[in-house]
Design an enzyme around this catalytic site. Structure first.
Site, PDB file in Angstrom:
ATOM      1  N   CYS A  97       0.536  10.046   8.093  1.00  0.00           N
ATOM      2  CA  CYS A  97       0.862   9.183   9.060  1.00  0.00           C
ATOM      3  C   CYS A  97       0.578   9.623  10.235  1.00  0.00           C
ATOM      4  O   CYS A  97      -0.248   8.982  11.021  1.00  0.00           O
ATOM      5  CB  CYS A  97       2.487   8.639   9.252  1.00  0.00           C
ATOM      6  SG  CYS A  97       2.828   7.544   7.610  1.00  0.00           S
ATOM      7  N   ASP A 109       0.664  -2.724  -8.704  1.00  0.00           N
ATOM      8  CA  ASP A 109      -0.174  -1.385  -8.456  1.00  0.00           C
ATOM      9  C   ASP A 109      -1.274  -1.749  -9.377  1.00  0.00           C
ATOM     10  O   ASP A 109      -1.241  -2.167 -10.314  1.00  0.00           O
ATOM     11  CB  ASP A 109       0.379  -0.161  -8.481  1.00  0.00           C
ATOM     12  CG  ASP A 109      -0.066   0.820  -7.405  1.00  0.00           C
ATOM     13  OD1 ASP A 109       0.517   1.109  -6.544  1.00  0.00           O
ATOM     14  OD2 ASP A 109      -1.071   1.335  -7.794  1.00  0.00           O
ATOM     15  N   PHE A 157      13.217  16.989  17.004  1.00  0.00           N
ATOM     16  CA  PHE A 157      11.937  16.655  17.175  1.00  0.00           C
ATOM     17  C   PHE A 157      11.456  17.631  18.146  1.00  0.00           C
ATOM     18  O   PHE A 157      10.272  17.414  18.709  1.00  0.00           O
ATOM     19  CB  PHE A 157      11.345  15.319  17.300  1.00  0.00           C
ATOM     20  CG  PHE A 157      10.591  14.861  16.097  1.00  0.00           C
ATOM     21  CD1 PHE A 157      11.428  14.482  15.038  1.00  0.00           C
ATOM     22  CD2 PHE A 157       9.166  14.683  16.127  1.00  0.00           C
ATOM     23  CE1 PHE A 157      10.698  14.085  13.840  1.00  0.00           C
ATOM     24  CE2 PHE A 157       8.530  14.340  15.101  1.00  0.00           C
ATOM     25  CZ  PHE A 157       9.430  14.057  13.949  1.00  0.00           C
ATOM     26  N   GLU A 189       9.363  10.379   4.967  1.00  0.00           N
ATOM     27  CA  GLU A 189       9.404  11.057   3.556  1.00  0.00           C
ATOM     28  C   GLU A 189      10.546  12.348   3.403  1.00  0.00           C
ATOM     29  O   GLU A 189      10.567  12.728   4.478  1.00  0.00           O
ATOM     30  CB  GLU A 189       8.041  11.627   3.055  1.00  0.00           C
ATOM     31  CG  GLU A 189       7.165  10.295   2.777  1.00  0.00           C
ATOM     32  CD  GLU A 189       5.692  10.754   2.463  1.00  0.00           C
ATOM     33  OE1 GLU A 189       5.417  11.874   2.140  1.00  0.00           O
ATOM     34  OE2 GLU A 189       4.616   9.944   2.680  1.00  0.00           O
ATOM     35  N   GLY A 207       1.430  17.299  10.048  1.00  0.00           N
ATOM     36  CA  GLY A 207       0.458  16.616   9.166  1.00  0.00           C
ATOM     37  C   GLY A 207       1.089  15.571   8.384  1.00  0.00           C
ATOM     38  O   GLY A 207       1.728  14.786   9.095  1.00  0.00           O
ATOM     39  N   GLY A 250       6.108  24.866  15.557  1.00  0.00           N
ATOM     40  CA  GLY A 250       5.564  25.226  14.320  1.00  0.00           C
ATOM     41  C   GLY A 250       4.173  25.182  14.311  1.00  0.00           C
ATOM     42  O   GLY A 250       3.446  25.625  15.109  1.00  0.00           O
ATOM     43  N   THR A 272       1.007   0.210   8.157  1.00  0.00           N
ATOM     44  CA  THR A 272       0.537   0.575   9.503  1.00  0.00           C
ATOM     45  C   THR A 272      -0.686   0.023   9.770  1.00  0.00           C
ATOM     46  O   THR A 272      -1.607   0.391   9.436  1.00  0.00           O
ATOM     47  CB  THR A 272       1.097   1.928   9.638  1.00  0.00           C
ATOM     48  OG1 THR A 272       2.195   2.291   9.244  1.00  0.00           O
ATOM     49  CG2 THR A 272       0.892   2.350  11.104  1.00  0.00           C
ATOM     50  N   LYS A 327       4.866   0.247  16.173  1.00  0.00           N
ATOM     51  CA  LYS A 327       4.946   1.430  15.153  1.00  0.00           C
ATOM     52  C   LYS A 327       3.909   2.530  15.468  1.00  0.00           C
ATOM     53  O   LYS A 327       4.285   3.844  15.429  1.00  0.00           O
ATOM     54  CB  LYS A 327       4.236   0.751  13.745  1.00  0.00           C
ATOM     55  CG  LYS A 327       3.909   1.637  12.592  1.00  0.00           C
ATOM     56  CD  LYS A 327       5.183   2.451  12.013  1.00  0.00           C
ATOM     57  CE  LYS A 327       4.666   3.591  11.310  1.00  0.00           C
ATOM     58  NZ  LYS A 327       5.720   4.367  10.787  1.00  0.00           N
TER      59      LYS A 327
HETATM   60  N1  LIG Z   1       4.260   7.253   3.813  1.00  0.00           N
HETATM   61  C1  LIG Z   1       4.971   7.389   4.771  1.00  0.00           C
HETATM   62  O1  LIG Z   1       5.810   8.140   4.994  1.00  0.00           O
HETATM   63  C2  LIG Z   1       4.800   6.077   5.496  1.00  0.00           C
HETATM   64  C3  LIG Z   1       5.703   5.519   6.498  1.00  0.00           C
HETATM   65  C4  LIG Z   1       5.628   4.578   7.141  1.00  0.00           C
HETATM   66  C5  LIG Z   1       4.454   3.739   7.061  1.00  0.00           C
HETATM   67  N2  LIG Z   1       3.507   4.055   6.261  1.00  0.00           N
HETATM   68  C6  LIG Z   1       2.316   3.251   6.117  1.00  0.00           C
HETATM   69  O2  LIG Z   1       2.384   2.410   4.823  1.00  0.00           O
HETATM   70  C7  LIG Z   1       1.096   2.283   4.114  1.00  0.00           C
HETATM   71  C8  LIG Z   1       1.219   2.872   2.828  1.00  0.00           C
HETATM   72  O3  LIG Z   1       1.502   4.055   2.710  1.00  0.00           O
HETATM   73  P1  LIG Z   1       1.991   5.081   1.547  1.00  0.00           P
HETATM   74  O4  LIG Z   1       2.326   6.297   1.924  1.00  0.00           O
HETATM   75  O5  LIG Z   1       2.911   4.190   0.668  1.00  0.00           O
HETATM   76  O6  LIG Z   1       0.511   5.025   0.530  1.00  0.00           O
HETATM   77  P2  LIG Z   1       0.204   5.471  -0.921  1.00  0.00           P
HETATM   78  O7  LIG Z   1      -1.197   5.822  -0.765  1.00  0.00           O
HETATM   79  O8  LIG Z   1       1.335   6.363  -1.443  1.00  0.00           O
HETATM   80  O9  LIG Z   1       0.359   3.965  -1.765  1.00  0.00           O
HETATM   81  C9  LIG Z   1      -0.425   2.849  -1.702  1.00  0.00           C
HETATM   82  C10 LIG Z   1      -0.458   2.398  -3.052  1.00  0.00           C
HETATM   83  O10 LIG Z   1      -1.188   1.372  -3.006  1.00  0.00           O
HETATM   84  C11 LIG Z   1      -2.033   1.110  -4.233  1.00  0.00           C
HETATM   85  N3  LIG Z   1      -2.859   0.207  -4.107  1.00  0.00           N
HETATM   86  C12 LIG Z   1      -4.298   0.506  -3.810  1.00  0.00           C
HETATM   87  N4  LIG Z   1      -5.096  -0.739  -3.915  1.00  0.00           N
HETATM   88  C13 LIG Z   1      -4.226  -1.590  -4.307  1.00  0.00           C
HETATM   89  C14 LIG Z   1      -4.504  -2.892  -4.647  1.00  0.00           C
HETATM   90  N5  LIG Z   1      -5.663  -3.570  -4.648  1.00  0.00           N
HETATM   91  N6  LIG Z   1      -3.542  -3.826  -5.466  1.00  0.00           N
HETATM   92  C15 LIG Z   1      -2.264  -2.951  -5.466  1.00  0.00           C
HETATM   93  N7  LIG Z   1      -1.925  -1.762  -5.236  1.00  0.00           N
HETATM   94  C16 LIG Z   1      -2.832  -1.135  -4.573  1.00  0.00           C
HETATM   95  C17 LIG Z   1      -2.282   2.675  -4.526  1.00  0.00           C
HETATM   96  O11 LIG Z   1      -2.472   2.790  -5.905  1.00  0.00           O
HETATM   97  C18 LIG Z   1      -0.978   3.359  -4.275  1.00  0.00           C
HETATM   98  O12 LIG Z   1       0.021   3.296  -5.396  1.00  0.00           O
HETATM   99  C19 LIG Z   1       0.198   2.939   5.078  1.00  0.00           C
HETATM  100  O13 LIG Z   1      -0.199   2.025   5.985  1.00  0.00           O
HETATM  101  C20 LIG Z   1       1.077   4.121   5.673  1.00  0.00           C
HETATM  102  O14 LIG Z   1       0.559   4.212   6.993  1.00  0.00           O
HETATM  103  C21 LIG Z   1       3.622   5.199   5.454  1.00  0.00           C
END
Ligand SMILES: NC(=O)c1ccc[n+]([C@@H]2O[C@H](COP(=O)([O-])OP(=O)(O)OC[C@H]3O[C@@H](n4cnc5c(N)ncnc54)[C@H](O)[C@@H]3O)[C@@H](O)[C@H]2O)c1
Length: 460
Positions: free
Chosen positions: A269, A30, A258, A161, A266, A262, A126, A213
């Protein structure tokens, strides 16, 4: 297997930790130095039930490491997962700058190391249809050969989540999008321990995987929105959306999940993914009308409760104190991205209210967004002190069975606006509350008992 995870947020951290739990050697990368330092010391940057135990065990057993150096992961690992942000750009389409930027960095590292071996670059973010090809083009442009030096795979993530660890450890399905048999074989080997009870690993082409997705999230967002519209009509015609949910949920073509009405969806995603799919369709001159309607209805639904509160007090909340229970976009997470609670709070503040809020996990994440515009309380009851009304925004377990007598004693008037339909009408009547929820008949003052409350029983 040796797995690199680039991006250690909600998805990357759960993915990396769960792969390590299955015995793989995992390097998580990260750019956030504080996050990496904390994780090395076993400190989770997010609240996600069950994750801490796995983090500590795999750190201890040296299967899981954290670094800010992309080079460490690229040199050590055969599979490189991109779990990077894909936020909405100005026009609503997914911003791919993180994904393509890191891909370029990976390409530079591979081309500058003559000893580098075959890598599978896996898109877990995604991403819009066609991204796997764009990632491959970036690698080819740097002189790398597809199928020989690398392959690109789409592997969308479906975790929720709040139950992310369980979802990852026991996925209902794993989607692998690739035209490379070599990459598919490695992905199957990685995921087989997670699907021992027979859930499928579906291998398909990259574009279909990427589309799956978006289709899943757009469908779920539509399902919620449909129920919210049914609820709104229920309010007008005097029906009860809880009965409708039970009535239609028993139809196996519909299913009973689902279907809860409500205050709108939010999170990080649904809003962005619905928007991005709508953009993809429109870039191909297709007007995906349902999705635009879903977004419009959801916008209205997210401010509806605040408008009702303001209307209840005659159009202004000046001099009024509002207690808010729940700040996270859903229970069991500290994530407040696009949280309906925040939209409601902003509207209440605009209306002149003083807001006292409580959430079991999302106080700090909210403070980063709303600052000192509201008062943060240490528990649910202290939020009620001197408040004119309680507004419920997130259905945390602890809000489901509160001490109603205590609530009555703390509120200036017995008034609840419930955005999550937590309580039964009879209970509200019994305890003498004026009570408004979503898609259910209100309990009005004339119906509520004026006498002293005598019992704690009879809750929903
Ligand atoms: N959160 C969810 O429930 C969920 C579920 C399915 C899919 N997704 C998808 O997964 C992806 C990530 O989502 P998330 O919620 O984990 O995001 P997030 O913002 O929680 O995490 C992203 C991480 O990437 C890091 N980052 C940014 N630039 C970077 C780089 N150049 N090198 C290394 N790390 C870097 C950030 O510091 C951060 O820790 C998105 O595309 C999202 O749509 C999310």
């Amino acid at each position: 297997m040796k797995v690199g995870i680039i991006g250690t947020g909600y998805v990357g951290l759960v993915t990396g930790t769960c792969f390590a739990e299955m015995g793989n050697e995992v390097v998580c990368v990260d750019v956030d130095e504080d996050k990496v330092e904390g994780l090395r010391n076993g400190k989770l940057p997010i609240f996600e039930p069950g994750l801490e135990v796995y983090l500590h065990r795999n750190l201890r057993e040296d299967r899981l490491s954290f670094t800010t150096s992309l080079a460490d992961a690229v040199s050590a690992c055969d599979l490189l997962f991109l779990a990077l942000p894909t936020p909405p750009g100005a026009d609503g389409s997914a911003d791919l700058s993180f994904v393509l930027g890191v891909t370029k960095d990976i390409a530079d590292l591979l081309t500058s190391d003559p000893a580098s071996s075959y890598k599978v670059v896996v898109n877990k973010s995604t991403v819009p249809v066609g991204t796997a090809e764009r990632v491959a083009r970036v690698l080819v442009a740097e002189g790398l050969k597809a199928g020989e030096d690398f392959d690109v795979v789409s592997n969308p993530e479906f975790l929720r989540e709040g139950v992310a660890v369980d979802d990852f450890m026991k996925p209902e399905r794993v989607i692998v999008g690739t035209s490379s048999e070599r990459a598919a074989k490695l992905m199957r080997r990685l995921y087989e321990p997670f699907v021992r009870q027979g859930n499928p690993i579906l291998v398909m082409d990259e574009r279909s995987s990427e589309m799956t997705k978006y289709a899943a999230n757009a469908f779920l967002a539509t399902k919620i929105t449909f129920m919210n519209e049914i609820a709104n009509v229920c309010e007008l015609v005097g029906a009860n959306v809880d009965e409708i949910r039970r009535g239609i949920g028993l139809d196996s073509r519909i299913g009973n999940k689902f279907l809860y009405a409500g205050i709108g969806f939010g999170g990080s995603c649904f809003p962005k993914d619905v928007q991005a799919l709508e953009r993809t369709a429109s870039e191909h001159s297709y007007d995906f009308q349902i999705l635009q309607a879903v977004l419009d209805v959801n916008d209205k639904q997210r401010s509806k409760l605040a408008e009702q509160v303001i209307a209840h007090f005659g159009g202004s909340l000046s001099g009024k104190t509002v207690a808010v229970w729940g700040l996270a976009f859903k229970p069991n997470t500290d994530d407040v991205r696009e949280a309906p609670a925040h939209i409601i709070i902003r509207r209440l503040l605009e209306g002149g209210a003083v807001v006292r809020a409580f959430d079991p996990e999302a106080i700090e994440t909210t403070r980063r967004v709303l600052g000192d515009t509201i008062t943060y309380c240490t528990d649910d009851y202290s939020a009620l002190e001197g408040a004119d009304v309680l507004v419920i925004c997130t259905e945390w377990h602890e809000f489901r069975r509160p001490d109603f007598k205590r609530i009555r004693g703390l509120l200036r008037q017995p008034l609840i606006f419930d955005g999550r339909n937590l309580y039964a009408e009879e209970t509200m009547r019994e305890y003498g509350f004026e009570y408004y929820s979503i898609g259910r008949p209100p309990v009005r003052p004339s119906e509520t008992a004026k006498t002293e409350v005598t019992t704690h029983n009879g809750m929903s």
